[in-house]
Design an enzyme around this catalytic site. Structure first.
Site, PDB file in Angstrom:
ATOM      1  N   TYR A  65      36.996  -0.930  90.992  1.00  0.00           N
ATOM      2  CA  TYR A  65      37.623  -1.021  90.009  1.00  0.00           C
ATOM      3  C   TYR A  65      39.174  -0.810  90.202  1.00  0.00           C
ATOM      4  O   TYR A  65      39.819  -2.026  89.673  1.00  0.00           O
ATOM      5  CB  TYR A  65      37.419   0.443  88.847  1.00  0.00           C
TER       6      TYR A  65
ATOM      7  N   ILE B 160      41.173  -6.422  83.354  1.00  0.00           N
ATOM      8  CA  ILE B 160      39.805  -6.014  83.647  1.00  0.00           C
ATOM      9  C   ILE B 160      38.738  -5.178  83.024  1.00  0.00           C
ATOM     10  O   ILE B 160      37.601  -5.440  83.391  1.00  0.00           O
ATOM     11  CB  ILE B 160      39.964  -5.168  85.197  1.00  0.00           C
ATOM     12  N   GLU B 161      39.215  -4.723  82.127  1.00  0.00           N
ATOM     13  CA  GLU B 161      38.430  -4.104  80.933  1.00  0.00           C
ATOM     14  C   GLU B 161      37.506  -5.063  80.078  1.00  0.00           C
ATOM     15  O   GLU B 161      36.414  -4.700  80.094  1.00  0.00           O
ATOM     16  CB  GLU B 161      38.888  -2.926  80.042  1.00  0.00           C
ATOM     17  N   SER B 162      38.206  -5.890  79.352  1.00  0.00           N
ATOM     18  CA  SER B 162      37.597  -6.571  78.283  1.00  0.00           C
ATOM     19  C   SER B 162      38.306  -8.077  78.388  1.00  0.00           C
ATOM     20  O   SER B 162      37.803  -8.799  77.531  1.00  0.00           O
ATOM     21  CB  SER B 162      37.946  -6.086  77.099  1.00  0.00           C
TER      22      SER B 162
END
Length: 573
Positions: free
Chosen positions: A291, A185-187
């Site tokens: 998040y 989910i970050e990158s």
């Protein structure tokens, strides 16, 4: 011979006493994610995530000495102009790399066939250890991923290089293995990812947070994109956050995204109001509110992909790549060719490089796939000629790029292009530039430059002179700005006054103008005054006013004190 048999063969050779001893198979990454392809309009769920946006951990003490100039300013010539004898002088290429290593333990690792055939997804699932979050937001993100099977497939294929290493490191630290899904989910497991907030790498470190966790960022490399270094830093950071929030992983993840200070203040507000302080009870931005649910959705899909109509590609339980220590400077293109890899594939495993050369003093190792590691070492032994065509050069004084190009034997356009120097800029003293190697400069770049290189530029404008003027009673800053053709903000800044000031009496002020023009103004005024009397004085005043009007100071470099100029003459029309 199967791929894993070749891996064992590489490890078996580690006991041979040669320069090519393959002494260690490293722990590597194989994984699950990626940024959407540019050819596909599908976008990931809302909210771009960043690490610790405002509140940063205390900096780890890391002193850096000043950048020392490279001794000598001897002229350089392009490699293509070197005599054949000079181009052929290269040290034994077998000394350019060291034996392959496990980047985590530094020791030899030999996997058995049974372990290698295990499904890595199963290993991830058995290490899950976080409490489950069940909410409508989790369902929303599950539906988003489930409706995009092609997107999920692309992400898992891209991440297949990295996941093994992350899982191995998590288990070594006894941390929950679902943290290996966080780059999902970050990158989307893209180590080249850069957010609009300047967060970079597959763990999306902000510049300051990266420095706090010893991720070097200079002109030659950005360790936020380094697969091994950024994973180490991210798990260090997550471990620290988990201790700070007493083992609550949901609050820890919220702090990773929002900053620990912000989460602490949100908890304190709820405590004062007598409200619960768990993740779902805190008041937080929408990005942080989504998040943890987004992370939980990915975890649920990995736990049971069939429940969402998805299938995950099988991932073998062994490293994707090995680590090869670098002992000599080497062009990125040369390293990729020797490894038998395309340039993009090589950069996907070694994305931290900012320049087309790998500096041995600043780059511990390169990562190469198993199937390419042996070929890299064999081809290196047969390589003839220089390994690097680029090196570093430090400017001994502030100079124009044309002068730097002449000293280093390069075309000015090439120099500016490789160093990303805009036109009409000066290179300031102490700046480090990438230049072509020559017969006069064949040494590898020293460590203090590889670690601390920087480049500072300044506008290439004439030196400025400070000129005294006098404001009349009733003048405003805006009126003076129009009179001398500068901006009100400039006059306010130069004289430390408000740009809305109105003068109640005569007051001495200063402006700045180019040195040559200031001198020309005074000479014109004096000459015209002698020959033409009052009429000449008026003409001289007009000429001087035109000269001063051209001086809209942008840079006070090399400014010197000037003399007074009569404001009355300059103001008349």
């Amino acid at each position: 011979m199967t791929r894993y048999a070749r891996i064992k063969a590489l490890s078996a050779r580690a006991v041979r006493p040669t320069h090519f001893a393959l002494s260690a198979l490293m722990l590597a990454l194989t994984g699950c994610a990626s940024i959407p392809d540019s050819s596909n309009d599908v976008q990931p769920p809302p909210m771009v995530t960043t690490v610790g946006s405002k509140d940063q951990p205390q900096a780890i003490a890391r002193s850096e000495g000043p950048l020392s100039p490279v001794p000598g300013i001897e002229p350089m010539v392009a490699r293509s102009t070197l005599p054949a004898t000079a181009r052929a002088i290269v040290e034994d290429p077998r000394e350019a790399v060291g034996p392959m290593e496990d980047p985590l333990s530094g020791q030899t690792m030999v996997l058995g066939d049974a372990n290698a055939r295990e499904d890595l997804w199963g290993r991830v699932r058995t290490g899950f250890g976080m409490p489950t979050l069940d909410s409508d937001l989790v369902r929303e993100h599950e539906r988003w991923y489930a409706s995009r099977p092609d997107y999920v497939k692309r992400m898992t294929e891209r991440g297949s290089r990295y996941l093994f290493h992350v899982v191995e490191e998590l288990q070594r630290r006894k941390m929950p293995t679902e943290l290996a899904l966080l780059p999902f989910i970050e990158s989307a497991f893209n180590p080249q990812a850069m957010s609009s907030a300047r967060a970079s790498g597959m763990w999306q470190f902000m510049p300051l947070t990266g420095k706090d966790y010893a991720l070097k960022q200079n002109m030659f490399r950005d360790d936020r994109r380094d697969v091994l270094a950024s994973t180490r830093a991210a798990l260090d950071y997550l471990g620290r956050l988990n201790k700070m929030f007493n083992g609550d992983w949901q609050l820890s993840l919220a702090a990773y995204n929002w900053g620990e200070g912000n989460v602490k203040r949100a908890i304190a507000r709820n405590e004062r109001a007598g409200l619960p302080t768990d993740y779902e009870s805190l008041n937080m931005p929408a990005e942080t509110r989504h998040y943890v649910p987004k992370f939980q959705a990915v975890k649920n899909i990995v736990s049971a992909p069939q429940d969402f109509g998805l299938s995950l590609p099988p991932l073998e339980n062994h490293p994707y790549f090995v680590s090869v220590p670098i002992r000599r400077d080497m062009d990125v293109a040369v390293a990729a060719r020797l490894a038998g890899l395309g340039l993009e594939e090589f950069k996907a495993l070694n994305p931290q490089m900012n320049k087309p050369v790998i500096l041995a003093a600043g780059t511990p190792q390169v990562l190469l796939p198993y199937d390419n590691a042996d070929g890299f070492v064999r081809r290196l032994a047969d390589h003839r000629g220089p390994l690097a065509s680029w090196t570093a050069w430090t400017a001994p004084s502030t100079m124009r790029t044309a002068d730097v190009a002449r000293l280093t034997g390069m075309a000015e356009e090439t120099l500016r292009d490789i160093n990303r120097i805009p036109p009409k800029m000066l290179v300031k003293a102490g700046s480090t530039l990438l230049v072509l190697r020559s017969e006069h400069r064949v040494q590898d770049v020293p460590e203090h430059i590889a670690d601390n290189a920087h480049m500072a530029l300044a506008p290439d404008v004439p030196p400025l002179r400070k000129v005294a003027i006098k404001a009349r009673k009733g003048d405003t800053v805006l009126a003076l700005a129009k009179r001398y053709r500068v901006t009100a903000a400039q006059i306010a800044q130069w004289n430390r006054i408000d740009d809305g000031t109105r003068f109640k009496k005569a007051q001495s002020l200063v402006i700045w103008q180019p040195v040559k023009e200031a001198g020309a103004s005074r000479r014109e005024m004096a000459s015209a005054g002698k020959s033409s009397g009052k009429s000449g004085t008026k003409l001289a005043g007009n000429a001087a006013r035109r000269q001063m009007a051209a001086a809209a100071p942008r840079n006070r470099t090399a400014a010197v004190k000037g003399t007074k100029i009569s404001p009355t003459r300059l103001a008349r029309k």
